[in-house]
Design a protein around this motif. Sequence first.
Motif, PDB file in Angstrom:
ATOM      1  N   ALA A 133       2.845   8.143 -12.660  1.00  0.00           N
ATOM      2  CA  ALA A 133       3.274   6.744 -12.573  1.00  0.00           C
ATOM      3  C   ALA A 133       2.208   5.907 -11.900  1.00  0.00           C
ATOM      4  O   ALA A 133       1.340   6.417 -11.180  1.00  0.00           O
ATOM      5  CB  ALA A 133       4.588   6.647 -11.796  1.00  0.00           C
ATOM      6  N   ILE A 134       2.294   4.592 -12.141  1.00  0.00           N
ATOM      7  CA  ILE A 134       1.408   3.610 -11.515  1.00  0.00           C
ATOM      8  C   ILE A 134       2.275   2.598 -10.776  1.00  0.00           C
ATOM      9  O   ILE A 134       3.167   1.982 -11.371  1.00  0.00           O
ATOM     10  CB  ILE A 134       0.555   2.876 -12.571  1.00  0.00           C
ATOM     11  N   HIS A 135       2.039   2.450  -9.475  1.00  0.00           N
ATOM     12  CA  HIS A 135       2.739   1.429  -8.696  1.00  0.00           C
ATOM     13  C   HIS A 135       1.746   0.295  -8.465  1.00  0.00           C
ATOM     14  O   HIS A 135       0.765   0.451  -7.734  1.00  0.00           O
ATOM     15  CB  HIS A 135       3.227   2.000  -7.368  1.00  0.00           C
ATOM     16  N   ASP A 136       2.008  -0.847  -9.097  1.00  0.00           N
ATOM     17  CA  ASP A 136       1.026  -1.932  -9.094  1.00  0.00           C
ATOM     18  C   ASP A 136       1.494  -3.122  -8.254  1.00  0.00           C
ATOM     19  O   ASP A 136       2.523  -3.071  -7.573  1.00  0.00           O
ATOM     20  CB  ASP A 136       0.694  -2.354 -10.525  1.00  0.00           C
ATOM     21  N   ILE A 137       0.717  -4.195  -8.317  1.00  0.00           N
ATOM     22  CA  ILE A 137       0.980  -5.365  -7.482  1.00  0.00           C
ATOM     23  C   ILE A 137       2.290  -6.054  -7.851  1.00  0.00           C
ATOM     24  O   ILE A 137       2.975  -6.613  -6.991  1.00  0.00           O
ATOM     25  CB  ILE A 137      -0.202  -6.367  -7.543  1.00  0.00           C
ATOM     26  N   HIS A 138       2.680  -5.987  -9.125  1.00  0.00           N
ATOM     27  CA  HIS A 138       3.971  -6.564  -9.522  1.00  0.00           C
ATOM     28  C   HIS A 138       5.116  -5.770  -8.882  1.00  0.00           C
ATOM     29  O   HIS A 138       6.082  -6.347  -8.382  1.00  0.00           O
ATOM     30  CB  HIS A 138       4.118  -6.548 -11.046  1.00  0.00           C
ATOM     31  N   ALA A 139       5.007  -4.440  -8.907  1.00  0.00           N
ATOM     32  CA  ALA A 139       6.045  -3.587  -8.332  1.00  0.00           C
ATOM     33  C   ALA A 139       6.150  -3.771  -6.820  1.00  0.00           C
ATOM     34  O   ALA A 139       7.209  -3.516  -6.236  1.00  0.00           O
ATOM     35  CB  ALA A 139       5.766  -2.124  -8.661  1.00  0.00           C
ATOM     36  N   CYS A 140       5.062  -4.227  -6.204  1.00  0.00           N
ATOM     37  CA  CYS A 140       5.062  -4.486  -4.752  1.00  0.00           C
ATOM     38  C   CYS A 140       5.520  -5.896  -4.413  1.00  0.00           C
ATOM     39  O   CYS A 140       5.412  -6.321  -3.259  1.00  0.00           O
ATOM     40  CB  CYS A 140       3.653  -4.275  -4.181  1.00  0.00           C
ATOM     41  N   ALA A 141       6.039  -6.609  -5.431  1.00  0.00           N
ATOM     42  CA  ALA A 141       6.487  -7.992  -5.223  1.00  0.00           C
ATOM     43  C   ALA A 141       5.364  -8.848  -4.642  1.00  0.00           C
ATOM     44  O   ALA A 141       5.602  -9.740  -3.813  1.00  0.00           O
ATOM     45  CB  ALA A 141       7.728  -8.040  -4.332  1.00  0.00           C
ATOM     46  N   TYR A 142       4.128  -8.557  -5.073  1.00  0.00           N
ATOM     47  CA  TYR A 142       2.925  -9.317  -4.700  1.00  0.00           C
ATOM     48  C   TYR A 142       2.629  -9.266  -3.208  1.00  0.00           C
ATOM     49  O   TYR A 142       1.991 -10.164  -2.655  1.00  0.00           O
ATOM     50  CB  TYR A 142       3.032 -10.765  -5.207  1.00  0.00           C
ATOM     51  N   GLN A 143       3.070  -8.201  -2.568  1.00  0.00           N
ATOM     52  CA  GLN A 143       2.687  -7.928  -1.184  1.00  0.00           C
ATOM     53  C   GLN A 143       1.677  -6.786  -1.229  1.00  0.00           C
ATOM     54  O   GLN A 143       2.059  -5.622  -1.330  1.00  0.00           O
ATOM     55  CB  GLN A 143       3.915  -7.549  -0.352  1.00  0.00           C
ATOM     56  N   PRO A 144       0.397  -7.092  -1.169  1.00  0.00           N
ATOM     57  CA  PRO A 144      -0.636  -6.090  -1.416  1.00  0.00           C
ATOM     58  C   PRO A 144      -0.869  -5.155  -0.234  1.00  0.00           C
ATOM     59  O   PRO A 144      -0.495  -5.463   0.909  1.00  0.00           O
ATOM     60  CB  PRO A 144      -1.887  -6.940  -1.664  1.00  0.00           C
ATOM     61  N   LYS A 145      -1.464  -4.003  -0.514  1.00  0.00           N
ATOM     62  CA  LYS A 145      -2.019  -3.194   0.580  1.00  0.00           C
ATOM     63  C   LYS A 145      -2.998  -4.075   1.347  1.00  0.00           C
ATOM     64  O   LYS A 145      -3.720  -4.842   0.730  1.00  0.00           O
ATOM     65  CB  LYS A 145      -2.778  -1.988   0.007  1.00  0.00           C
ATOM     66  N   PRO A 146      -3.014  -4.016   2.675  1.00  0.00           N
ATOM     67  CA  PRO A 146      -2.338  -3.076   3.576  1.00  0.00           C
ATOM     68  C   PRO A 146      -1.002  -3.551   4.138  1.00  0.00           C
ATOM     69  O   PRO A 146      -0.601  -3.080   5.204  1.00  0.00           O
ATOM     70  CB  PRO A 146      -3.362  -2.911   4.686  1.00  0.00           C
ATOM     71  N   ASN A 147      -0.301  -4.456   3.480  1.00  0.00           N
ATOM     72  CA  ASN A 147       1.007  -4.884   3.958  1.00  0.00           C
ATOM     73  C   ASN A 147       1.946  -3.673   3.970  1.00  0.00           C
ATOM     74  O   ASN A 147       2.150  -3.035   2.936  1.00  0.00           O
ATOM     75  CB  ASN A 147       1.564  -5.966   3.033  1.00  0.00           C
ATOM     76  N   PRO A 148       2.533  -3.324   5.111  1.00  0.00           N
ATOM     77  CA  PRO A 148       3.412  -2.156   5.161  1.00  0.00           C
ATOM     78  C   PRO A 148       4.553  -2.200   4.150  1.00  0.00           C
ATOM     79  O   PRO A 148       5.030  -1.158   3.696  1.00  0.00           O
ATOM     80  CB  PRO A 148       3.944  -2.181   6.601  1.00  0.00           C
ATOM     81  N   ALA A 149       4.987  -3.403   3.772  1.00  0.00           N
ATOM     82  CA  ALA A 149       6.072  -3.528   2.796  1.00  0.00           C
ATOM     83  C   ALA A 149       5.685  -2.939   1.449  1.00  0.00           C
ATOM     84  O   ALA A 149       6.543  -2.427   0.715  1.00  0.00           O
ATOM     85  CB  ALA A 149       6.462  -4.995   2.635  1.00  0.00           C
ATOM     86  N   ALA A 150       4.390  -3.007   1.119  1.00  0.00           N
ATOM     87  CA  ALA A 150       3.929  -2.437  -0.152  1.00  0.00           C
ATOM     88  C   ALA A 150       4.112  -0.928  -0.173  1.00  0.00           C
ATOM     89  O   ALA A 150       4.513  -0.344  -1.188  1.00  0.00           O
ATOM     90  CB  ALA A 150       2.461  -2.796  -0.379  1.00  0.00           C
TER      91      ALA A 150
END
Length: 223
Positions: A133-150
């Motif tokens: 699988a690929i977990h991308d920026i859309h799946a992170c609700a546009y909270q990018p690494k290094p945001n802990p929420a991602a």
Amino acid sequence: MLDALRHIDTWIFDLDNTLYPASSDLFGLIDQRMTDYVARLKGVDAVAARAIQKALFHEHGTTLSGLMRTHAIDPHEFLGFVHDIEMDVLAEDRRLLAALARLPGRKLIFTNGDEPYARKVLARLGLSESFEAIHDIHACAYQPKPNPAAYAAMCAALRVEPTTALFVEDMARNLVPAKALGMTTVWVNNGSDQATAERHADSIDYETDDVGAWLDEIAGDPE
């Protein structure tokens, strides 16, 4: 397999400058497209656009996040524009492909890019079938690494247990939240993030300048 890694059942990889050498400078092409996008959006020349772009990156983690917050841009349109590049600078690494196949457990991609771009890169590298699988920026609700929420979003979406996961990444700062969750971390020291490595040394378990070589060593001999 190294004894210290025998508990690992999930192998998570960043994409850019991690699964291919930073020396290929693929991201340089994307970086130029981001500058072009900012120049068009703001109606400024390339020098001014570059300064705005880098300020957004440093303040918000990615240029995309900054533009979404300051200009409410469409992330799909932005990513489609900046990822419209040739992949000629990339080449297959058969050692990496073989080593990934020998790793026990799941293999995942965790990227600040989007899935269509990631799939193009993986195809060029001969790795289209290597990852579950690929977990991308859309799946992170546009909270990018290094945001802990991602990281929390990735673990929840892909059912990852951090204490039995290993994360490979070229940007040392992006290993900090992974380590805080209990992941084993690998820093890819390829020259792309030298400046922050020392500051984040406590979050780095292993270091390599060649992911394929490192995985080949720890994955054991092919049967």
